[in-house]
Design a protein around this motif. Structure first.
Motif, PDB file in Angstrom:
ATOM      1  N   ALA A 143       0.838  -1.207   0.000  1.00 50.88           N
ATOM      2  CA  ALA A 143       0.000   0.000   0.000  1.00 50.88           C
ATOM      3  C   ALA A 143       0.869   1.252   0.000  1.00 50.88           C
ATOM      4  O   ALA A 143       0.550   2.238  -0.678  1.00 50.88           O
ATOM      5  N   THR A 144       1.972   1.211   0.736  1.00 46.96           N
ATOM      6  CA  THR A 144       2.900   2.351   0.764  1.00 46.96           C
ATOM      7  C   THR A 144       3.438   2.632  -0.633  1.00 46.96           C
ATOM      8  O   THR A 144       3.429   3.781  -1.098  1.00 46.96           O
ATOM      9  N   LEU A 145       3.904   1.587  -1.310  1.00 43.19           N
ATOM     10  CA  LEU A 145       4.467   1.759  -2.650  1.00 43.19           C
ATOM     11  C   LEU A 145       3.411   2.228  -3.646  1.00 43.19           C
ATOM     12  O   LEU A 145       3.682   3.103  -4.480  1.00 43.19           O
ATOM     13  N   MET A 146       2.218   1.664  -3.540  1.00 41.40           N
ATOM     14  CA  MET A 146       1.158   2.053  -4.468  1.00 41.40           C
ATOM     15  C   MET A 146       0.773   3.519  -4.268  1.00 41.40           C
ATOM     16  O   MET A 146       0.613   4.261  -5.243  1.00 41.40           O
ATOM     17  N   LEU A 147       0.650   3.942  -3.017  1.00 38.85           N
ATOM     18  CA  LEU A 147       0.292   5.338  -2.744  1.00 38.85           C
ATOM     19  C   LEU A 147       1.382   6.282  -3.247  1.00 38.85           C
ATOM     20  O   LEU A 147       1.086   7.294  -3.901  1.00 38.85           O
ATOM     21  N   ALA A 148       2.645   5.965  -2.987  1.00 42.96           N
ATOM     22  CA  ALA A 148       3.745   6.808  -3.473  1.00 42.96           C
ATOM     23  C   ALA A 148       3.737   6.869  -5.002  1.00 42.96           C
ATOM     24  O   ALA A 148       3.965   7.940  -5.587  1.00 42.96           O
ATOM     25  N   ASN A 149       3.449   5.741  -5.656  1.00 40.63           N
ATOM     26  CA  ASN A 149       3.398   5.727  -7.123  1.00 40.63           C
ATOM     27  C   ASN A 149       2.277   6.601  -7.666  1.00 40.63           C
ATOM     28  O   ASN A 149       2.453   7.273  -8.684  1.00 40.63           O
ATOM     29  N   VAL A 150       1.127   6.578  -6.992  1.00 41.07           N
ATOM     30  CA  VAL A 150       0.002   7.422  -7.439  1.00 41.07           C
ATOM     31  C   VAL A 150       0.406   8.891  -7.361  1.00 41.07           C
ATOM     32  O   VAL A 150       0.231   9.655  -8.314  1.00 41.07           O
ATOM     33  N   TYR A 151       0.988   9.257  -6.218  1.00 42.74           N
ATOM     34  CA  TYR A 151       1.423  10.650  -6.060  1.00 42.74           C
ATOM     35  C   TYR A 151       2.478  11.023  -7.102  1.00 42.74           C
ATOM     36  O   TYR A 151       2.401  12.078  -7.736  1.00 42.74           O
ATOM     37  N   ALA A 152       3.470  10.168  -7.295  1.00 45.54           N
ATOM     38  CA  ALA A 152       4.553  10.461  -8.229  1.00 45.54           C
ATOM     39  C   ALA A 152       4.031  10.548  -9.655  1.00 45.54           C
ATOM     40  O   ALA A 152       4.430  11.437 -10.422  1.00 45.54           O
ATOM     41  N   ARG A 153       3.128   9.649 -10.024  1.00 51.44           N
ATOM     42  CA  ARG A 153       2.557   9.651 -11.375  1.00 51.44           C
ATOM     43  C   ARG A 153       1.849  10.974 -11.669  1.00 51.44           C
ATOM     44  O   ARG A 153       1.851  11.465 -12.782  1.00 51.44           O
ATOM     45  N   ASP A 154       1.244  11.523 -10.608  1.00 52.87           N
ATOM     46  CA  ASP A 154       0.527  12.798 -10.758  1.00 52.87           C
ATOM     47  C   ASP A 154       1.450  14.002 -10.564  1.00 52.87           C
ATOM     48  O   ASP A 154       0.974  15.138 -10.502  1.00 52.87           O
ATOM     49  N   GLY A 155       2.751  13.752 -10.414  1.00 56.56           N
ATOM     50  CA  GLY A 155       3.712  14.837 -10.235  1.00 56.56           C
ATOM     51  C   GLY A 155       3.709  15.437  -8.839  1.00 56.56           C
ATOM     52  O   GLY A 155       4.269  16.511  -8.621  1.00 56.56           O
ATOM     53  N   ARG A 156       3.089  14.743  -7.895  1.00 55.32           N
ATOM     54  CA  ARG A 156       3.009  15.262  -6.516  1.00 55.32           C
ATOM     55  C   ARG A 156       4.138  14.647  -5.681  1.00 55.32           C
ATOM     56  O   ARG A 156       3.913  13.900  -4.725  1.00 55.32           O
ATOM     57  N   PHE A 157       5.372  14.981  -6.047  1.00 57.62           N
ATOM     58  CA  PHE A 157       6.531  14.402  -5.380  1.00 57.62           C
ATOM     59  C   PHE A 157       6.637  14.831  -3.917  1.00 57.62           C
ATOM     60  O   PHE A 157       7.129  14.092  -3.076  1.00 57.62           O
ATOM     61  N   GLU A 158       6.112  16.038  -3.628  1.00 56.50           N
ATOM     62  CA  GLU A 158       6.141  16.523  -2.241  1.00 56.50           C
ATOM     63  C   GLU A 158       5.282  15.651  -1.330  1.00 56.50           C
ATOM     64  O   GLU A 158       5.446  15.674  -0.113  1.00 56.50           O
ATOM     65  N   GLN A 159       4.360  14.874  -1.917  1.00 56.59           N
ATOM     66  CA  GLN A 159       3.557  13.928  -1.137  1.00 56.59           C
ATOM     67  C   GLN A 159       4.132  12.515  -1.229  1.00 56.59           C
ATOM     68  O   GLN A 159       4.046  11.754  -0.280  1.00 56.59           O
ATOM     69  N   ALA A 160       4.706  12.169  -2.363  1.00 56.67           N
ATOM     70  CA  ALA A 160       5.234  10.821  -2.570  1.00 56.67           C
ATOM     71  C   ALA A 160       6.440  10.549  -1.678  1.00 56.67           C
ATOM     72  O   ALA A 160       6.541   9.476  -1.057  1.00 56.67           O
ATOM     73  N   ILE A 161       7.337  11.507  -1.594  1.00 59.39           N
ATOM     74  CA  ILE A 161       8.579  11.305  -0.846  1.00 59.39           C
ATOM     75  C   ILE A 161       8.310  11.042   0.635  1.00 59.39           C
ATOM     76  O   ILE A 161       8.815  10.070   1.201  1.00 59.39           O
TER      77      ILE A 161
END
Length: 167
Positions: A143-161
């Motif tokens: 779930a952690t990896l999937m959530l980070a991927n969703v954020y990163a895919r949307d360009g929301r790196f400030e949330q993914a990191i």
């Protein structure tokens, strides 16, 4: 009778490893006969049926379990997974939602529904489901990896990191 269940579960696993699915199913069924709600035996039986591509048999069995106990979130989630194997995502989604109606915090149903909603481009719902999973089970890495991927895919790196740093 935990020893009974443990022995039959171990035998089932060994039979599966030895390429004898019918014998494995017999062992899991012995456990389920003694305890119809034995979650590991239920999951093992269905996994064996899926592996053997006996999808209709898995569906029929899970429908029997659900008919006896409509609030069995695990059986509904497993049924959803069988529908995924059959390439029937709408039916899968219905079962995951029914599982959550029976137990709103059932992690496997929330996680599988999140995966499905990502496939359907419903990111906001997927994010909400994944955040709920991680609230209850912070160490659940998929779930952690999937959530980070969703954020990163949307360009929301400030949330993914931070999601990954907190893991």
């Amino acid at each position: 009778a935990p020893q009974f269940s443990q022995m039959h579960m171990a035998l089932g696993q060994l039979y599966n490893l030895d390429g004898k699915p019918d014998e494995a199913l017999r062992e899991y069924e012995a456990v389920l006969l003694a305890n119809p709600r034995h979650s590991k035996a239920l999951a093992a039986k269905v996994a064996t049926l899926i592996r053997e591509r006996k999808l209709d048999e898995a569906i029929a069995y899970l429908q029997q379990v659900i008919a006896a106990d409509g609030k069995n979130a695990q059986a509904r989630t497993l049924l959803g997974s069988v529908y995924i194997q059959k390439k029937e995502p709408k039916k899968a989604e219905e079962e995951y939602r029914r599982a959550l109606a029976a137990d709103e915090r059932f992690t496997p149903a929330r996680f599988q529904l999140a995966r499905l909603t990502l496939d359907g481009k419903r990111d906001a719902e997927a994010v909400s489901l994944l955040q709920g999973v991680l609230k209850d089970r912070p160490a659940f890495v998929p779930a952690t990896l999937m959530l980070a991927n969703v954020y990163a895919r949307d360009g929301r790196f400030e949330q993914a990191i931070p999601v990954l740093e907190a893991a």
